[in-house]
Motif scaffolding. Structure first.
Motif, short mmCIF file in Angstrom:
data_model
loop_
_atom_site.label_atom_id
_atom_site.label_comp_id
_atom_site.label_asym_id
_atom_site.label_seq_id
_atom_site.Cartn_x
_atom_site.Cartn_y
_atom_site.Cartn_z
N VAL A 67 0.87 -0.97 -0.14
CA VAL A 67 0.13 -0.10 -0.13
C VAL A 67 0.85 1.18 -0.14
N ILE A 68 0.65 2.11 -1.14
CA ILE A 68 1.54 3.36 -1.16
C ILE A 68 0.64 4.49 -1.01
N ILE A 69 1.12 5.36 -0.10
CA ILE A 69 -0.01 6.65 0.13
C ILE A 69 0.96 7.67 0.02
N ILE A 72 1.47 10.86 4.80
CA ILE A 72 1.02 10.07 6.36
C ILE A 72 0.19 11.04 7.10
N PHE A 81 -6.69 3.81 4.72
CA PHE A 81 -5.61 2.48 4.96
C PHE A 81 -6.27 1.68 6.23
N GLU A 85 -6.68 -2.32 5.58
CA GLU A 85 -5.93 -3.35 6.56
C GLU A 85 -7.07 -4.35 7.01
N ILE A 95 -0.07 -6.61 5.23
CA ILE A 95 0.06 -5.36 4.33
C ILE A 95 1.30 -4.74 4.65
N THR A 97 3.23 -1.08 4.15
CA THR A 97 2.67 0.17 3.89
C THR A 97 4.14 1.20 3.51
N ILE A 99 5.27 5.32 2.00
CA ILE A 99 4.87 6.90 1.83
C ILE A 99 5.88 7.37 0.85
N LEU A 124 -2.71 1.89 -4.34
CA LEU A 124 -2.03 3.22 -4.19
C LEU A 124 -2.65 4.26 -4.63
N GLY A 302 -11.20 2.24 1.18
CA GLY A 302 -10.23 1.10 1.49
C GLY A 302 -10.63 -0.48 1.39
#
Length: 340
Positions: A67-69, A72, A81, A85, A95, A97, A99, A124, A302
């Motif tokens: 998971v790329i956000i 943060i 997220f 999750e 998961i 994660t 950033i 993402l 999500g």
């Protein structure tokens, strides 16, 4: 600290083959229970840990999602997220994660690193720099390698993948229309995300509402910029010099700064100024007055994203068509807007 034993070392000390040790530790029915118990007990004594990366590469499955956000600090992404999750856990997935910090280069590095056998797929939201430069080649390369991607919120039609979005244009239209319905005639639009796909769509929704109600688009009431002191100063000047009676803020920063600066400049909210923000963090309820918001239902985004990816990963036959799921938003009226 004791060194970790290898399969070869365990086999040598017990006088059995490496294959026997491997099968015993995998609970194979080919090995007797007594032998399995003996090997497992000895492996634990010798601090043996399986090489998960090697196992993943062998079976080409990790049961792990990357998971790329982009940010943060944004409560929206935190809520998305949480939905990812919880759904992934229920379906037996872990998961990882990361950033991107709105950086194209960082996004590329993260995806290349995790695509090396660490994850089965990605969920993402596109980094700001990636959208600004329209450099999407790394996404297409990842998908071509056999690793699926699900995009949420910030997306691009130039990449063929599953996507989960909200009705940004329609919800912005509804928010602006609500301000018009309660009597606002000079509605300012504030945005720090005009470079992003969601920011552009929300601006279009704002313009559509004005046009439908035969209200001229006043460029002096449109304020776009970055989250910095200069942008805050521009908001203050706008509020101090223009007869603004409504504010539609398309992001969290703009909404909170508009509220704070309006109160500092003597506005009575909502008597003199009505404010709607595109946000739904806990703070929007705790502000005084509380902020009317467009709720994006982030946990549901999500959940849908995780299910889309896992469905594709577990499908017996490879799906050809990609899906785009649109989540309906909700206007939550609080104390920053007058009641109809």
């Amino acid at each position: 600290m004791k060194a970790k034993a290898t399969l070869k070392q365990i086999a040598k000390e017990l006088g059995v083959s490496v294959s026997t040790v491997s099968k015993a530790l995998s609970d194979s029915q080919e090995i007797s229970q007594a032998t399995k118990d003996k090997i497992k007990e000895f492996a634990a004594l010798k601090n043996y840990k399986p090489n998960l990366m090697a196992k993943n590469l062998k079976y080409q499955k990790t049961n792990t999602i990357g998971v790329i956000i982009p940010n943060i600090l944004n409560s929206f992404f935190a809520k998305v997220f949480s939905g990812i999750e919880e759904t992934a856990r229920k379906r037996g997935y872990n998961i990882v994660t990361a950033i991107s910090n709105e950086s194209l280069e960082r996004e590329k590095q993260l995806m290349e690193m995790l695509n090396n056998g660490a994850v089965d797929g990605f969920i993402l939201s596109i980094a700001e720099e990636t959208q600004m430069t329209k450099n999407f080649q790394h996404y297409n390369s990842i998908i071509k390698s056999g690793t699926p991607i699900v995009m949420f919120d910030r997306i691009t039609d130039l990449v063929k993948s599953d996507k989960v979005i909200v009705d940004d244009l329609d919800s912005a239209f509804d928010a602006t229309q609500h301000l018009i319905n309660i009597g606002c005639k000079k509605i300012a639009l504030l945005s720090t995300i005009d470079n992003l796909s969601v920011g552009k769509l929300r601006f279009e929704g704002y313009k559509k509402a004005l046009e439908l109600n035969k209200i001229d688009l006043d460029i002096n009431l449109i304020l776009m910029g970055d989250e910095d002191e200069i942008y805050d100063q521009k908001i203050e000047v706008l509020l101090a010099t223009k007869k603004v009676d409504g504010v539609f803020a398309v992001d969290e920063h703009s909404a909170t700064r508009a509220m704070k600066l309006a109160l500092q400049n003597g506005y009575d909210i909502p008597k003199d100024l009505n404010v709607i923000g595109f946000a739904d963090g806990a703070w929007s309820r705790r502000l005084t007055p509380s902020l009317s918001t467009v709720s994006q239902h982030a946990p549901e985004i999500g959940e849908k994203s995780a299910n889309l990816l896992i469905d594709r990963l577990t499908a017996k036959e490879e799906a050809i068509e990609y899906k785009t799921i649109v989540i309906k938003t909700e206007l939550r009226q609080r104390d920053s807007t007058r009641k109809l």
